[in-house]
Design a protein around this motif. Structure first.
Motif, mmCIF file in Angstrom:
data_model
loop_
_atom_site.group_PDB
_atom_site.id
_atom_site.type_symbol
_atom_site.label_atom_id
_atom_site.label_comp_id
_atom_site.label_asym_id
_atom_site.label_seq_id
_atom_site.Cartn_x
_atom_site.Cartn_y
_atom_site.Cartn_z
ATOM 1 N N VAL A 198 50.255 -18.949 -96.571
ATOM 2 C CA VAL A 198 49.939 -19.775 -95.320
ATOM 3 C C VAL A 198 50.751 -19.067 -94.276
ATOM 4 O O VAL A 198 52.066 -18.979 -94.167
ATOM 5 N N VAL A 256 50.331 -23.836 -89.729
ATOM 6 C CA VAL A 256 49.485 -25.021 -90.203
ATOM 7 C C VAL A 256 49.654 -25.749 -88.472
ATOM 8 O O VAL A 256 50.430 -25.743 -87.912
ATOM 9 N N HIS A 307 47.091 -28.982 -86.410
ATOM 10 C CA HIS A 307 45.965 -30.255 -86.610
ATOM 11 C C HIS A 307 45.278 -30.525 -85.298
ATOM 12 O O HIS A 307 45.850 -30.571 -84.254
ATOM 13 N N ILE A 337 44.626 -24.539 -91.072
ATOM 14 C CA ILE A 337 45.409 -23.742 -91.681
ATOM 15 C C ILE A 337 45.057 -22.085 -91.497
ATOM 16 O O ILE A 337 43.975 -21.884 -91.755
ATOM 17 N N TYR A 380 49.694 -33.772 -92.101
ATOM 18 C CA TYR A 380 50.282 -32.708 -91.607
ATOM 19 C C TYR A 380 52.042 -32.960 -91.500
ATOM 20 O O TYR A 380 52.513 -31.894 -91.685
ATOM 21 N N SER A 422 54.717 -24.526 -88.610
ATOM 22 C CA SER A 422 53.689 -25.223 -87.787
ATOM 23 C C SER A 422 53.411 -24.709 -86.591
ATOM 24 O O SER A 422 54.609 -24.243 -85.832
#
Length: 469
Positions: A21, A24, A26, A33, A75, A85
């Motif tokens: 990853v 991330v 949203h 992602i 999230y 994030s």
């Protein structure tokens, strides 16, 4: 362990673990992602996770649909797993580096016009409400006629409905400078210069009441009220010019010289070259669009209503934002919206048929809210979570969209705004067309529902599809 923590852990494991990853983020409905290796993603495992309504790659991001509210909770839990994030805008900047040149161009195009849409939605709602209030039947309820409405009230409604379109070039130039790396306030001023009251008003010139100013005896110069393309092109060139100037100006003089030269060069270029040239191009695009929309026998409704959601899947549907903006700016109406809303409603109808016909509790739990989302104007959960997954419901939705679009075209429905469809879109048809609007949506939903119920879905076919997947 909370339900959402469990979802977060299962999700990260299914996309290849934390090491796969990159970041991330949203949006309102989806967890986005960015992964290091897309081959490590277990699509089947992700789709089996509780509350997941679908997942797909788009714009360099792996997007997992959860729906409003749920995505925020997931999230938070994912962020708590020491996953990096980003804000949606930061991640979008990273994602822009991926994809083909065409995909990147379309993304930039969307980035310019999407921020403008909310004010045009509001303006459309104002137009719809004014249309409703000014109907003779509504005025009669208060013992009034159109002649009894005060001039001050009319003036007030004009401020609400006309301002965004009068200064549309300023909004477009501001947003274009922002997206292409210029200083937004310089873009805003450039756009305002294009609608300066010192220039002949574009609407007065078009009406034959005023003559344009002719430079060098042959270049017509007018204001560009309600124009889109000249401001867009001027914004792209202006943003790039500003960056070139800034690199060559000493830091001590940057504050003065850069905006001075950018505005001086660009207003001359915009009024004498870009404006006259691209205003003709813009008018040509409008003429072609209105010609297609006015094709007889509902042909345009069938084509647009049937193909719209195919275009949505490709992600290039944002390019039509400019067409809708131009239609509203020029004609104060938008026949495209009525046809597109049928395409959206039909996908919801197909998903509703799946929800009612299947005996799978998990699919019901996915399909019912996805259908509701489509009826509120958001088709992604229905498309990626249900209809595309099982194939035939999507095709039946396309047919339903064509049927509804056919009816909308025959009835010559015209919205007062853009960007809202199906149930919320009702507010754009308060100008005496609301019953016809409801009718075409019912047609789209009913056709897609009936075809999906009879030919498009069965639990037996569902098992066959899932075995292949």
């Amino acid at each position: 362990m909370t339900e959402y923590r469990k979802i977060a852990e299962e999700l990260i494991d299914a996309v290849g673990g934390r090491e796969n990853v990159h970041s991330v983020a949203h949006c309102a409905t989806r967890l986005r992602i960015m992964v290091n290796d897309k081959e490590k993603i277990d699509q089947e495992k992700i789709e089996s996770i509780n509350k997941v309504k679908g997942a797909f790659f788009n714009s360099g991001q792996y997007q997992i649909i959860f729906g409003t509210g749920t995505v925020n909770k997931v999230y938070e839990e994912v962020s708590g797993l020491d996953i990096e994030s980003m804000s949606a805008s930061e991640q979008k900047k990273e994602a822009v580096k991926s994809g083909s040149a065409f995909q990147r161009a379309i993304r930039k195009f969307g980035d310019v016009f999407v921020p403008i849409i909310p004010v045009l939605v509001a303006t459309g709602l104002f137009m719809g409400l004014r249309g409703m209030v000014m109907q003779e039947e509504i005025l009669a309820l208060f013992g009034m006629t159109a002649s009894d409405v005060s001039e001050n009230f009319i003036l007030f409604t004009q401020v609400l409905t006309d301002t965004a379109f009068i200064f549309l070039p300023a909004l477009v130039a501001w947003s274009t400078f922002r997206v292409f790396g210029g200083t937004p306030i310089i873009g805003l001023i450039l756009g305002l210069m294009l609608v300066s009251p010192s220039l002949p008003n574009a609407w007065d010139v078009a009406g034959g009441n005023v003559e344009p100013i002719y430079f060098f005896g042959f270049i017509p110069v007018v204001g560009y009220q309600a124009s889109v393309l000249p401001a867009f092109i001027a914004g792209i060139i202006g943003a790039k010019l500003e960056r070139v100037i800034r690199k060559r100006v000493p830091d001590a003089l940057d504050l003065i010289i850069t905006p001075f030269l950018t505005l001086l060069i660009m207003i001359g270029l915009s009024l004498l070259v870009i404006g006259p040239l691209f205003h003709m191009v813009e008018q040509g695009i409008l003429d072609v669009t209105t010609t297609v929309l006015s094709w007889p026998f509902g042909i345009s409704g069938i084509l647009i209503g049937g193909l719209n959601q195919l275009i949505v899947i490709t992600g290039v549907h944002h390019i039509f934002n400019m067409l809708e903006i131009q239609l509203l700016a020029q004609y104060k109406s938008n026949p495209y919206n009525a046809i597109v809303t049928c395409a959206v409603a039909a996908q919801g109808g197909a998903t509703l048929a799946v929800a009612l016909k299947t005996k799978s509790a998990k699919l019901k739990a996915l399909a019912f809210p996805s259908a509701l989302s489509a009826f509120l104007g958001i088709t992604e959960p229905a498309l990626f979570g249900v209809n595309l997954r099982y194939g035939k419901p999507f095709v039946m939705g396309l047919i339903g969209g064509a049927a509804g679009g056919f009816a909308a075209s025959l009835l010559q429905l015209k919205a007062t705004g853009m960007a809202v469809t199906v149930i919320p879109g009702t507010l754009l048809y308060l100008n005496g067309q609301v019953l016809q609007y409801i009718l075409v949506n019912v047609i789209a939903i009913a056709v897609a529902f009936a075809l999906t119920w009879m030919f498009g879905f069965s639990d037996k076919a569902k098992k066959e599809v899932e075995q292949v997947q």
